[in-house]
Write a protein that holds these residues in place. Sequence first.
Motif, PDB file in Angstrom:
ATOM      1  N   GLU A  17      -3.307   4.724 -11.780  1.00  0.00           N
ATOM      2  CA  GLU A  17      -1.867   4.652 -12.006  1.00  0.00           C
ATOM      3  C   GLU A  17      -1.273   3.640 -11.034  1.00  0.00           C
ATOM      4  O   GLU A  17      -1.558   3.686  -9.834  1.00  0.00           O
ATOM      5  CB  GLU A  17      -1.223   6.022 -11.796  1.00  0.00           C
ATOM      6  N   ILE A  18      -0.476   2.718 -11.572  1.00  0.00           N
ATOM      7  CA  ILE A  18       0.198   1.745 -10.715  1.00  0.00           C
ATOM      8  C   ILE A  18       1.304   2.468  -9.961  1.00  0.00           C
ATOM      9  O   ILE A  18       2.176   3.092 -10.560  1.00  0.00           O
ATOM     10  CB  ILE A  18       0.780   0.581 -11.542  1.00  0.00           C
ATOM     11  N   LYS A  19       1.253   2.381  -8.637  1.00  0.00           N
ATOM     12  CA  LYS A  19       2.220   3.081  -7.799  1.00  0.00           C
ATOM     13  C   LYS A  19       3.294   2.155  -7.239  1.00  0.00           C
ATOM     14  O   LYS A  19       4.423   2.567  -7.054  1.00  0.00           O
ATOM     15  CB  LYS A  19       1.510   3.794  -6.631  1.00  0.00           C
ATOM     16  N   ALA A  20       2.922   0.900  -6.932  1.00  0.00           N
ATOM     17  CA  ALA A  20       3.888  -0.017  -6.323  1.00  0.00           C
ATOM     18  C   ALA A  20       3.400  -1.451  -6.453  1.00  0.00           C
ATOM     19  O   ALA A  20       2.215  -1.705  -6.648  1.00  0.00           O
ATOM     20  CB  ALA A  20       4.080   0.324  -4.846  1.00  0.00           C
ATOM     21  N   GLN A  21       4.327  -2.367  -6.323  1.00  0.00           N
ATOM     22  CA  GLN A  21       4.010  -3.793  -6.282  1.00  0.00           C
ATOM     23  C   GLN A  21       3.746  -4.153  -4.825  1.00  0.00           C
ATOM     24  O   GLN A  21       4.376  -3.622  -3.917  1.00  0.00           O
ATOM     25  CB  GLN A  21       5.199  -4.613  -6.787  1.00  0.00           C
ATOM     26  N   SER A  22       2.827  -5.063  -4.604  1.00  0.00           N
ATOM     27  CA  SER A  22       2.596  -5.572  -3.251  1.00  0.00           C
ATOM     28  C   SER A  22       2.684  -7.094  -3.308  1.00  0.00           C
ATOM     29  O   SER A  22       2.809  -7.675  -4.389  1.00  0.00           O
ATOM     30  CB  SER A  22       1.231  -5.117  -2.722  1.00  0.00           C
ATOM     31  N   LYS A  23       2.599  -7.718  -2.164  1.00  0.00           N
ATOM     32  CA  LYS A  23       2.741  -9.167  -2.112  1.00  0.00           C
ATOM     33  C   LYS A  23       1.687  -9.876  -2.959  1.00  0.00           C
ATOM     34  O   LYS A  23       1.979 -10.803  -3.675  1.00  0.00           O
ATOM     35  CB  LYS A  23       2.643  -9.623  -0.657  1.00  0.00           C
ATOM     36  N   GLY A  24       0.438  -9.396  -2.900  1.00  0.00           N
ATOM     37  CA  GLY A  24      -0.637 -10.078  -3.602  1.00  0.00           C
ATOM     38  C   GLY A  24      -1.129  -9.371  -4.849  1.00  0.00           C
ATOM     39  O   GLY A  24      -2.156  -9.730  -5.397  1.00  0.00           O
ATOM     40  N   GLY A  25      -0.435  -8.345  -5.324  1.00  0.00           N
ATOM     41  CA  GLY A  25      -0.878  -7.614  -6.509  1.00  0.00           C
ATOM     42  C   GLY A  25      -0.146  -6.299  -6.658  1.00  0.00           C
ATOM     43  O   GLY A  25       1.076  -6.249  -6.560  1.00  0.00           O
ATOM     44  N   VAL A  26      -0.907  -5.230  -6.876  1.00  0.00           N
ATOM     45  CA  VAL A  26      -0.312  -3.904  -7.052  1.00  0.00           C
ATOM     46  C   VAL A  26      -1.106  -2.875  -6.254  1.00  0.00           C
ATOM     47  O   VAL A  26      -2.265  -3.073  -5.926  1.00  0.00           O
ATOM     48  CB  VAL A  26      -0.274  -3.480  -8.541  1.00  0.00           C
ATOM     49  N   ILE A  27      -0.448  -1.763  -5.969  1.00  0.00           N
ATOM     50  CA  ILE A  27      -1.104  -0.618  -5.347  1.00  0.00           C
ATOM     51  C   ILE A  27      -1.368   0.381  -6.469  1.00  0.00           C
ATOM     52  O   ILE A  27      -0.456   0.716  -7.237  1.00  0.00           O
ATOM     53  CB  ILE A  27      -0.199   0.049  -4.276  1.00  0.00           C
ATOM     54  N   VAL A  28      -2.617   0.828  -6.595  1.00  0.00           N
ATOM     55  CA  VAL A  28      -2.972   1.789  -7.634  1.00  0.00           C
ATOM     56  C   VAL A  28      -3.507   3.059  -6.990  1.00  0.00           C
ATOM     57  O   VAL A  28      -3.964   3.052  -5.838  1.00  0.00           O
ATOM     58  CB  VAL A  28      -4.021   1.222  -8.623  1.00  0.00           C
ATOM     59  N   GLN A  29      -3.418   4.155  -7.758  1.00  0.00           N
ATOM     60  CA  GLN A  29      -3.964   5.434  -7.321  1.00  0.00           C
ATOM     61  C   GLN A  29      -4.938   5.918  -8.379  1.00  0.00           C
ATOM     62  O   GLN A  29      -4.595   5.967  -9.564  1.00  0.00           O
ATOM     63  CB  GLN A  29      -2.850   6.454  -7.116  1.00  0.00           C
ATOM     64  N   SER A  30      -6.135   6.264  -7.964  1.00  0.00           N
ATOM     65  CA  SER A  30      -7.159   6.746  -8.879  1.00  0.00           C
ATOM     66  C   SER A  30      -6.745   8.086  -9.461  1.00  0.00           C
ATOM     67  O   SER A  30      -6.289   8.981  -8.735  1.00  0.00           O
ATOM     68  CB  SER A  30      -8.495   6.892  -8.143  1.00  0.00           C
ATOM     69  N   LEU A  31      -6.929   8.253 -10.770  1.00  0.00           N
ATOM     70  CA  LEU A  31      -6.666   9.549 -11.391  1.00  0.00           C
ATOM     71  C   LEU A  31      -7.827  10.510 -11.146  1.00  0.00           C
ATOM     72  O   LEU A  31      -7.697  11.709 -11.365  1.00  0.00           O
ATOM     73  CB  LEU A  31      -6.438   9.392 -12.899  1.00  0.00           C
ATOM     74  N   VAL A  32      -8.960   9.971 -10.694  1.00  0.00           N
ATOM     75  CA  VAL A  32     -10.134  10.810 -10.455  1.00  0.00           C
ATOM     76  C   VAL A  32     -10.051  11.479  -9.081  1.00  0.00           C
ATOM     77  O   VAL A  32     -10.166  12.693  -8.963  1.00  0.00           O
ATOM     78  CB  VAL A  32     -11.434   9.985 -10.582  1.00  0.00           C
ATOM     79  N   ASP A  33      -9.837  10.675  -8.023  1.00  0.00           N
ATOM     80  CA  ASP A  33      -9.868  11.239  -6.670  1.00  0.00           C
ATOM     81  C   ASP A  33      -8.563  11.040  -5.883  1.00  0.00           C
ATOM     82  O   ASP A  33      -8.497  11.340  -4.701  1.00  0.00           O
ATOM     83  CB  ASP A  33     -11.043  10.675  -5.876  1.00  0.00           C
TER      84      ASP A  33
END
Length: 139
Positions: A17-33
């Motif tokens: 799941e995309i959680k936030a935008q960052s300078k060089g891309g995005v921050i994601v969170q795994s749905l598994v762990d």
Amino acid sequence: MDLKDIVAINGKPGLYEIKAQSKGGVIVQSLVDNKKFPITITHNLSALNEIAIYTYEEEVPLRIILKAMGEKEAGKEALSHKESGKVLLSYFREILPNFDEDRVYTSNIKKVIQWYNLLASKDFDFTAIIEEEEETEEA
């Protein structure tokens, strides 16, 4: 959790799941762990909302297939993606009877079922999936 924020990352298992935008891309969170980490432009992301499955007439958006699976399974997990190819093909024919069997491989079906089960295990609301692309035109 909205389907447009769920992505698959090439070379990494599971969904994110995309959680936030960052300078060089995005921050994601795994749905598994539930681990969070940055993804840069060097990674190949595929938004579930943008993926489609071939049929003999047209391409059907994955969101419509996930919604149909959610209705069939009442939002609960479907059969395991580790079932035999015959079982998976038979199940997928119930969901999308006219899928193009020459261009949709068993591995594709396994992935769709695996993604559906992962979303279902996280109590994803499949009834909230919008079947048509929303137009964002301003008059």
